[in-house]
Design a protein around this motif. Structure first.
Motif, PDB file in Angstrom:
ATOM      1  N   GLN A   1     -48.429 -96.371  27.962  1.00 48.99           N
ATOM      2  CA  GLN A   1     -49.522 -97.342  27.983  1.00 48.99           C
ATOM      3  C   GLN A   1     -49.219 -98.415  29.034  1.00 48.99           C
ATOM      4  O   GLN A   1     -48.057 -98.778  29.236  1.00 48.99           O
TER       5      GLN A   1
ATOM      6  N   ASP B   1     -59.655-100.409  35.532  1.00 49.67           N
ATOM      7  CA  ASP B   1     -60.758 -99.497  35.169  1.00 49.67           C
ATOM      8  C   ASP B   1     -60.655 -98.176  35.936  1.00 49.67           C
ATOM      9  O   ASP B   1     -60.859 -97.103  35.366  1.00 49.67           O
TER      10      ASP B   1
ATOM     11  N   ARG C   1     -57.665 -96.143  34.678  1.00 52.36           N
ATOM     12  CA  ARG C   1     -57.909 -95.536  33.350  1.00 52.36           C
ATOM     13  C   ARG C   1     -58.532 -94.140  33.504  1.00 52.36           C
ATOM     14  O   ARG C   1     -58.125 -93.189  32.849  1.00 52.36           O
ATOM     15  N   GLU C   2     -59.512 -94.041  34.409  1.00 52.87           N
ATOM     16  CA  GLU C   2     -60.162 -92.727  34.605  1.00 52.87           C
ATOM     17  C   GLU C   2     -59.166 -91.715  35.152  1.00 52.87           C
ATOM     18  O   GLU C   2     -59.249 -90.526  34.870  1.00 52.87           O
TER      19      GLU C   2
ATOM     20  N   ASN D   1     -56.147 -91.287  31.913  1.00 50.60           N
ATOM     21  CA  ASN D   1     -56.514 -90.861  30.547  1.00 50.60           C
ATOM     22  C   ASN D   1     -56.281 -89.358  30.357  1.00 50.60           C
ATOM     23  O   ASN D   1     -55.741 -88.944  29.322  1.00 50.60           O
TER      24      ASN D   1
ATOM     25  N   ARG E   1     -52.857 -94.609  28.158  1.00 50.00           N
ATOM     26  CA  ARG E   1     -53.898 -95.580  27.803  1.00 50.00           C
ATOM     27  C   ARG E   1     -53.727 -96.851  28.656  1.00 50.00           C
ATOM     28  O   ARG E   1     -52.595 -97.271  28.930  1.00 50.00           O
ATOM     29  N   ILE E   2     -54.869 -97.448  29.014  1.00 44.38           N
ATOM     30  CA  ILE E   2     -54.868 -98.658  29.854  1.00 44.38           C
ATOM     31  C   ILE E   2     -55.621 -99.762  29.129  1.00 44.38           C
ATOM     32  O   ILE E   2     -56.764 -99.573  28.712  1.00 44.38           O
ATOM     33  N   LEU E   3     -54.979-100.923  29.035  1.00 46.17           N
ATOM     34  CA  LEU E   3     -55.608-102.083  28.383  1.00 46.17           C
ATOM     35  C   LEU E   3     -55.689-103.256  29.356  1.00 46.17           C
ATOM     36  O   LEU E   3     -54.695-103.609  29.988  1.00 46.17           O
ATOM     37  N   SER E   4     -56.872-103.856  29.459  1.00 43.57           N
ATOM     38  CA  SER E   4     -56.997-105.164  30.116  1.00 43.57           C
ATOM     39  C   SER E   4     -57.251-106.187  29.030  1.00 43.57           C
ATOM     40  O   SER E   4     -58.143-106.004  28.196  1.00 43.57           O
TER      41      SER E   4
ATOM     42  N   GLU F   1     -58.622 -95.724  22.080  1.00 42.20           N
ATOM     43  CA  GLU F   1     -58.076 -96.514  23.190  1.00 42.20           C
ATOM     44  C   GLU F   1     -58.809 -97.851  23.223  1.00 42.20           C
ATOM     45  O   GLU F   1     -60.032 -97.876  23.370  1.00 42.20           O
TER      46      GLU F   1
ATOM     47  N   THR G   1     -59.763-100.640  25.372  1.00 42.75           N
ATOM     48  CA  THR G   1     -59.785-100.762  26.839  1.00 42.75           C
ATOM     49  C   THR G   1     -59.777-102.217  27.298  1.00 42.75           C
ATOM     50  O   THR G   1     -59.158-102.552  28.303  1.00 42.75           O
ATOM     51  N   ASP G   2     -60.508-103.091  26.556  1.00 36.65           N
ATOM     52  CA  ASP G   2     -60.685-104.476  26.991  1.00 36.65           C
ATOM     53  C   ASP G   2     -60.651-105.393  25.777  1.00 36.65           C
ATOM     54  O   ASP G   2     -61.379-105.146  24.816  1.00 36.65           O
TER      55      ASP G   2
END
Ligand SMILES: NC(=O)c1ccc[n+]([C@@H]2O[C@H](COP(=O)([O-])OP(=O)(O)OC[C@H]3O[C@@H](n4cnc5c(N)ncnc54)[C@H](OP(=O)(O)O)[C@@H]3O)[C@@H](O)[C@H]2O)c1
Length: 243
Positions: free
Chosen positions: A136, A168, A171-172, A175, A180-183, A231, A233-234
């Motif tokens: 992550q 963003d 993430r594409e 994934n 997983r990507i979190l802002s 996930e 994401t934001d």
């Protein structure tokens, strides 16, 4: 402590102060091994000694995030010293408040280098390791990215909008590899950075009325420990007191 993060390894930038320091403390309490990144050896050693009291394994890396060479060197040291890297948290940041009219190329570059270029290239250097762990990545953004930029914030806001775009797009790309990507977008948080902003605004500073760095850390842990069917994401997180 949740079993989810226990035994995993996290890399944290900005680990010597404010939000990054709180995240490091919270992850150490989860039983994670930590690689702390900071530019100041003395502050890093102090943070390392403090966090070792949790019983977690803590390593410290001196790195000036303005320098690509320093980032590459640090990333390869981290990969050499650690069999796994599960999580990267990008918290280091810089803000210079001033009208565009007075902003120098050096001011713009500093915010671009630390807030955009450093997380971009550090992620790139660690990405194979993160993919191997289906790990992550967390980008500490700002509530500024969810609003129209206010006066004196052109360079900082531009850097944080750019950081949101990086997260963003990444993430594409990742994934499908299980990453997983979190802002996270905090509002005014009681740190050294925010105290300086209050000075600039000529306002009285009351840390207790603001969001606390530990609140931001708690929100991040809650997102990181979501089941693998989800996930986050934001995350927008603001001081409850809106004055
Ligand atoms: N505080 C807020 O209200 C707020 C709100 C929204 C978003 N944010 C974001 O949250 C993040 C953390 O900010 P904070 O409030 O915790 O600020 P802070 O207390 O000033 O911490 C910033 C951290 O970044 C590190 N750093 C800065 N330039 C660096 C460089 N060239 N190389 C390596 N490390 C560097 C600092 O290292 P040193 O300790 O050596 O200076 C420090 O550890 C930033 O990305 C900021 O934009 C903050």
């Amino acid at each position: 402590m949740t079993a989810y993060l226990n035994g995993q390894t996290a890399v944290i930038t900005g680990a010597t102060s404010g939000i990054g320091r709180s995240i490091a403390g919270a992850l150490a309490k989860q039983g994670m091994d930590l690689c702390l990144i900071g530019r100041n050896q003395k502050k890093l050693t102090h943070t390392l000694k403090d966090l070792e009291k949790t019983g977690s394994s803590i390593q410290a890396y001196v790195c000036n995030l303005e320098s690509i060479e320093s980032i590459e060197h640090t990333a390869s040291d981290i990969i050499r010293n650690n069999p796994r890297v599960d999580i990267v948290i990008h918290s280091a940041g810089n803000i210079i408040l001033q009208p565009l009219e007075n902003t120098t190329a050096a001011d713009l570059d500093l915010q671009y280098f630390v807030n955009v270029r450093a997380p971009f290239f550090l992620t790139q250097q660690l990405l194979s390791a993160i993919k191997r762990q289906k790990g992550q990545i967390v980008f500490v953004n700002s509530s500024i990215s969810q609003q129209k930029a206010k006066a004196n914030l052109s360079a900082y806001a531009a850097s944080k909008y750019a950081l949101m775009a990086i997260a963003d797009s990444l993430r594409e790309e990742v994934n499908p590899h299980g990453v997983r990507i979190l802002s996270i977008y905090p509002g005014r948080t009681a740190t050294a950075m925010q105290e300086n902003i209050y000075k600039f605004e000529n306002r009285e500073y009351h840390a207790d009325l603001l969001l606390q760095p530990d609140d931001v850390a708690q929100a991040i842990i809650s997102a990181l420990t979501m089941p693998r069917t989800a996930e986050v994401t934001d995350v927008s997180i603001l001081p409850f007191n809106k004055s």
